[in-house]
Design an enzyme around this catalytic site. Structure first.
Site, PDB file in Angstrom:
ATOM      1  N   ASP A 110      94.698  37.725  37.302  1.00 35.44           N
ATOM      2  CA  ASP A 110      94.685  39.220  37.772  1.00 35.44           C
ATOM      3  C   ASP A 110      93.300  39.854  37.869  1.00 35.44           C
ATOM      4  O   ASP A 110      93.135  40.788  38.374  1.00 35.44           O
ATOM      5  CB  ASP A 110      95.834  39.945  37.415  1.00 35.44           C
ATOM      6  CG  ASP A 110      97.143  39.656  37.983  1.00 35.44           C
ATOM      7  OD1 ASP A 110      97.027  39.359  39.175  1.00 35.44           O
ATOM      8  OD2 ASP A 110      98.241  39.750  37.172  1.00 35.44           O
TER       9      ASP A 110
HETATM   10  C1  BGC Z   1      96.457  42.359  32.829  1.00 40.28           C
HETATM   11  C2  BGC Z   1      97.315  41.585  33.537  1.00 40.28           C
HETATM   12  C3  BGC Z   1      98.477  41.714  34.315  1.00 40.28           C
HETATM   13  C4  BGC Z   1      97.882  42.777  35.400  1.00 40.28           C
HETATM   14  C5  BGC Z   1      99.136  43.339  36.201  1.00 40.28           C
HETATM   15  C6  BGC Z   1      96.166  43.231  33.996  1.00 40.28           C
HETATM   16  O1  BGC Z   1      95.613  44.414  33.437  1.00 40.28           O
HETATM   17  O2  BGC Z   1      95.540  41.999  32.144  1.00 40.28           O
HETATM   18  O3  BGC Z   1      97.646  40.601  32.712  1.00 40.28           O
HETATM   19  O4  BGC Z   1      98.926  40.929  35.073  1.00 40.28           O
HETATM   20  O5  BGC Z   1      97.324  43.678  34.864  1.00 40.28           O
HETATM   21  O6  BGC Z   1      98.933  44.330  37.074  1.00 40.28           O
HETATM   22  C1  NOJ Z   2     100.333  39.168  34.197  1.00 42.08           C
HETATM   23  C2  NOJ Z   2     101.026  38.854  35.564  1.00 42.08           C
HETATM   24  O1  NOJ Z   2     102.179  39.039  35.689  1.00 42.08           O
HETATM   25  C3  NOJ Z   2     100.642  37.381  36.112  1.00 42.08           C
HETATM   26  O2  NOJ Z   2     100.944  37.589  37.892  1.00 42.08           O
HETATM   27  C4  NOJ Z   2      99.359  36.836  35.889  1.00 42.08           C
HETATM   28  O3  NOJ Z   2      99.139  36.008  36.574  1.00 42.08           O
HETATM   29  C5  NOJ Z   2      98.759  37.138  34.585  1.00 42.08           C
HETATM   30  N1  NOJ Z   2      99.263  38.390  34.097  1.00 42.08           N
HETATM   31  C6  NOJ Z   2      97.511  36.583  34.203  1.00 42.08           C
HETATM   32  O4  NOJ Z   2      96.646  37.592  34.902  1.00 42.08           O
END
Ligand code: BGC
Ligand code: NOJ
Length: 827
Positions: free
Chosen positions: A499
């Protein structure tokens, strides 16, 4: 250091002190009514949607930790204490908390008084049942009072924590018999109310928080509890609560049990009010906020209270809950003699179900008001539960696919109550479509339910615009091919699985969201990981095409996958490992040429799972590079070296401090991709080393470092660049659950549902000499005895009873209800 132990017989984690390094929680509920409960009875309840139907309040990120829950106060002479230690934190003579599957028990004592409490949400009931037994273990008679306490949330949890100018005037309650009813807003648009009842005539009650606590008090010294007298307050706006007082007299050795019910009720419009339209009138002893108002019709509520009036009724529901879990867990069992591994096989499945139930909404790290259900997350979650709850997985996959757009892209999230795509977050996470193919493929392989692919599914929740699920998958698959960038690799859009790799964001404004701001046209930045996913998913898609007789489409998909793999070998390979992506300027990300972020785990994991460039030895080289650059004593970090500076062309990944989250934290979600890649590359010993580094049961002894629950995975553990290396955050609701279960059940245990049978290829660790695996597959029970002589050796599979065909390591589906016994000799 340990703070408890596993009780394997009862399938419980037994916490021996309330002073765990962080609240260690559990989940209650299975279908609509859910609760979170910590080892100090903290947490909250909600109905279906943690944001829109929050029933009780919780204070996130408060001090001291873990504030608000369902609390019992016991006043025994001058001693006042809580069976769960909080909120008073009075030292107990004994304390034990047992988190089981769908229930939590406390057993504690002080000054010769013992309290045993059970919390559970029975299947099919919209209620949390609390059973408390007080036992006088002293030699003299005791007169004690038991005071219950919950604080109502005014249903919309976001509004409840922000909109005080309105909310302090709206709270309304009723009190009738042993029940306190929370009816805020019931008289206009809401058709629901909640209640908190006790199966005894209370000796007092309170429904106004200020009266209960005293204006300047904390929860650790409520006025009414300390004074031994309830004020029978009737809430009028401000913060409504529900508290009962029951005076209990106990002879030496005597026990008494009380049952409290925290319930949620919905009423049809015509039946909302007592004494109207044939509904029974209110009783005379009723009290309410404003005596002139109409009174709730309580027929359904009373019926619910009556279903849990006696200890025998509660016990029966508890037994049923345990049977329900026995049933779910019997679909896959693993006995190896390594108790930690065997535990993981059980607890990992529990976490998968909880993750199915809660998606990413409500944990001690997700507030339940932020995110809806993720398209990508849910598609992956299905991989962990489909063998246990195939029907519910099918329903969820239908909901996910219904948020897809006609062009194959999809809303990134949707709300569980409305099931509609979340427009604030929108679309253009270009990996999303491919996860759907994987999730649906997992379902069809498990069940053989090819007809699901023929079911009409809406685009963007439309009532009229629909196409078969297969057509949805086709558009998913084609979406990648029609969105290719300058290096012949898929365009990344806002991000792929990571993400935080926001290659089109280019934000200099701290008020922007990295994931939804797009300042580039998206025509340049590419993802090697999506390319690898495409190669990985292609056989799944081709198999489904063939099941429906679309041979040409299957051949086309295979040819495209081959082209994509060749392309990765040309523009996605760095010499020693797979590159991660190309940025908007066409510069490599995850290459030796980079100053930071030279190597990323995702592309090594997916590259080796998809075996891209196997003829050139790429998977093995890539995995060796993982070992060399990314492995640490607490797991594999996501990238190395961490980014020291913010890079406008990379986005959020470079916004985290080194060693945390996507900037070189240990993501327990993608460690299993490497584990699977190692097994696929013929190196089960290395796979095992990685498995055990992050599996929570193996971390129990270092709980003071890891800090989170030793019975479930956390999303992230601080990486080697962080000062707090080894410390976990974000336990419970993470794709980590499903993927580690896939690694354990399908690749280490080696049992894989395929389209035409069950694959049996155990690659257990060397210290396991003999193992028994049972697996239900399409209604037939397989019992597999494994003899593990050499984990990476040849596999000889024979049928010992049950007479099904075996072709190499593929066993045909047996008859429904039959049992098939197999012997697998490895090496
Ligand atoms: C986090 C991710 C997460 C995402 C969800 C980010 O700030 O680092 O792990 O999946 O937010 O919105
Ligand atoms: C959490 C999110 O829920 C997932 O979709 C994502 O792939 C991981 N973070 C890594 O960014």
């Amino acid at each position: 250091m340990k703070f408890g132990h596993f009780d394997d017989v009862n399938r419980e984690y037994v916490i021996e002190t309330p002073r765990t390094p962080y609240p260690w929680i559990n989940y209650l509920g299975n279908t609509q009514f859910f609760s979170l409960i910590s080892n100090t009875a903290g947490g909250y309840a909600f109905y279906t949607d943690a944001r829109l139907r929050r029933l009780t309040r919780y204070r996130y990120n408060d001090v001291p930790l873990d504030n608000n829950g369902r609390y019992f106060f016991i006043k025994d002479g001058d001693a006042v204490w809580n069976p769960g230690w909080k909120p008073m934190r009075v030292e107990l003579d004994s304390y034990e908390c047992r988190h089981g599957f769908g229930y939590t028990k406390f057993s504690s004592s002080k000054n010769g008084l013992k309290a045993d409490t059970l919390y559970m949400v029975p299947n099919g009931e919209n209620a949390e049942i609390q059973r408390i037994t007080l036992t006088n273990t002293s030699k003299a008679k005791k007169d004690v009072s038991l005071v219950s306490y919950v604080e109502w949330c005014l249903y919309n949890a976001l509004d409840d924590t922000t909109n005080f100018q309105r909310n302090f005037s709206t709270g309304e309650v009723e009190i009738e018999g042993g029940a306190i009813y929370h009816k805020t807003e019931y008289r206009e648009r809401r058709n629901h109310f909640s209640f908190y009842s006790v199966n005894a005539k209370p000796d007092g009650f309170d429904t106004d928080r200020e009266t209960f606590l005293g204006l300047h008090n904390n929860y650790d010294s409520p006025d009414t509890v300390m004074a031994g007298k309830s004020q029978n307050s009737v809430a009028d706006g401000w913060s409504p609560i529900a508290s009962h007082r029951v005076n209990v007299s106990l002879a030496a050795g005597e026990s008494k049990t009380f049952i409290f019910v925290l319930g949620y009720i919905e009423m049809e419009e015509a039946k909302k009010w007592a004494g109207e339209n044939g509904c029974a009138p209110a009783s005379k002893d009723l009290l309410q906020t404003n005596a002139k108002m109409r009174v709730i019709n309580k027929e359904k509520a009373i019926a619910l209270q009556k279903r849990f009036e006696t200890p025998a009724q509660v016990e029966a529901a508890f037994e049923e809950l345990k049977k329900f879990w026995d049933g779910l867990l019997s679909n896959f069992t693993l006995k190896t003699g390594d108790e930690k591994l065997d535990r993981m096989a059980v607890w990992n499945q529990y976490q998968c179900i909880v993750t199915y139930n809660f998606a990413r909404s409500a944990s001690y790290f997700e507030s339940g008001i932020g995110r809806g259900i993720g398209f990508r997350d849910t598609s992956q979650d299905m991989l962990g539960v489909v063998h246990q709850i195939p029907t519910r997985a099918r329903e969820r996959l239908f909901d996910v696919a219904s948020t897809q757009f006609e062009d194959g892209s999809a809303y990134h999230q949707f709300q569980p109550l409305t099931k509609r795509g979340n427009a604030d977050v929108g679309s253009h996470f270009n990996d999303d479509p491919l996860w759907l193919v994987l999730g649906v493929g997992g379902y069809v392989r498990e069940t053989g339910d090819v007809d699901f692919l023929k079911v009409d599914v809406p685009f963007d929740n439309s009532k009229t615009n629909k196409a078969s699920l297969f057509e949805h998958l086709k558009r998913s698959f084609h979406y990648t091919v029609t969105h290719i960038g300058p290096h012949g690799l898929p365009l990344i859009g806002r991000a792929d699985w990571n993400d935080c790799l926001n290659l089109n964001c280019f934000s200099t404004d701290p008020n922007d969201s990295f994931q939804t701001s797009t300042n580039k046209d998206g025509k340049n930045a590419e993802s090697v990981m999506i390319a690898q996913m495409f190669v990985y998913v292609a056989p799944e898609y081709a198999a489904m095409c063939r099941k429906l007789g679309h041979e040409d489409e299957a051949k086309w998909a295979e040819a495209e996958a081959k082209k994509m793999a060749d392309q990765i070998c040309k523009t996605g390979w760095d010499g020693e490992w797979y590159i991660r992506a190309y940025d908007d300027f066409g510069k490599k990300i995850g290459s030796n040429e980079c100053e930071d972020g030279k190597i990323f785990i995702e592309s090594q994991g997916f590259g080796s799972m998809a075996q891209v460039g196997a003829d050139k030895g790429f998977p093995i080289k890539a995995l060796d590079s993982v070992k060399k650059h990314l492995d640490t004593k607490y797991g594999i970090v996501i990238l190395d070296p961490p980014y020291k500076d913010y890079h406008i062309e990379l986005g959020e990944v470079s916004s985290y401090p080194p060693g945390y989250k996507e900037n070189a934290g240990i993501f327990c979600h993608n460690n299993p991709w490497v584990i699977i890649g190692e097994v696929k590359s013929g190196r089960p010993a290395q796979a095992w080393e990685y498995y055990k580094k992050i599996a929570p049961a193996y971390l129990e002894d270092i709980s003071e470092i890891h800090r989170l629950e030793p019975y479930v995975y956390a999303q992230m553990v601080a990486g080697k660049a962080a000062r707090r290396h080894g410390e976990a955050k974000n336990s419970w609701l993470t794709g980590t659950a499903a993927w580690n279960f896939v690694a354990l059940s399908q690749w280490i245990s080696g049992i894989r549902a395929e389209y035409d049978g069950l694959r049996v290829e155990p690659r257990l660790p060397a210290h396991v000499k003999n193992a028994t695996i049972t697996r239900m597959y399409r209604g037939c029970k397989y019992v597999i005895a494994v003899e593990n002589k050499k984990p990476d050796g040849n596999i000889a599979l024979t049928v010992t009873s049950g007479g099904v065909k075996v072709d190499g390591t593929l066993v045909a589906a047996g008859a429904k209800g039959a049992t098939v016994e197999l012997k697998a000799i490895v090496g």
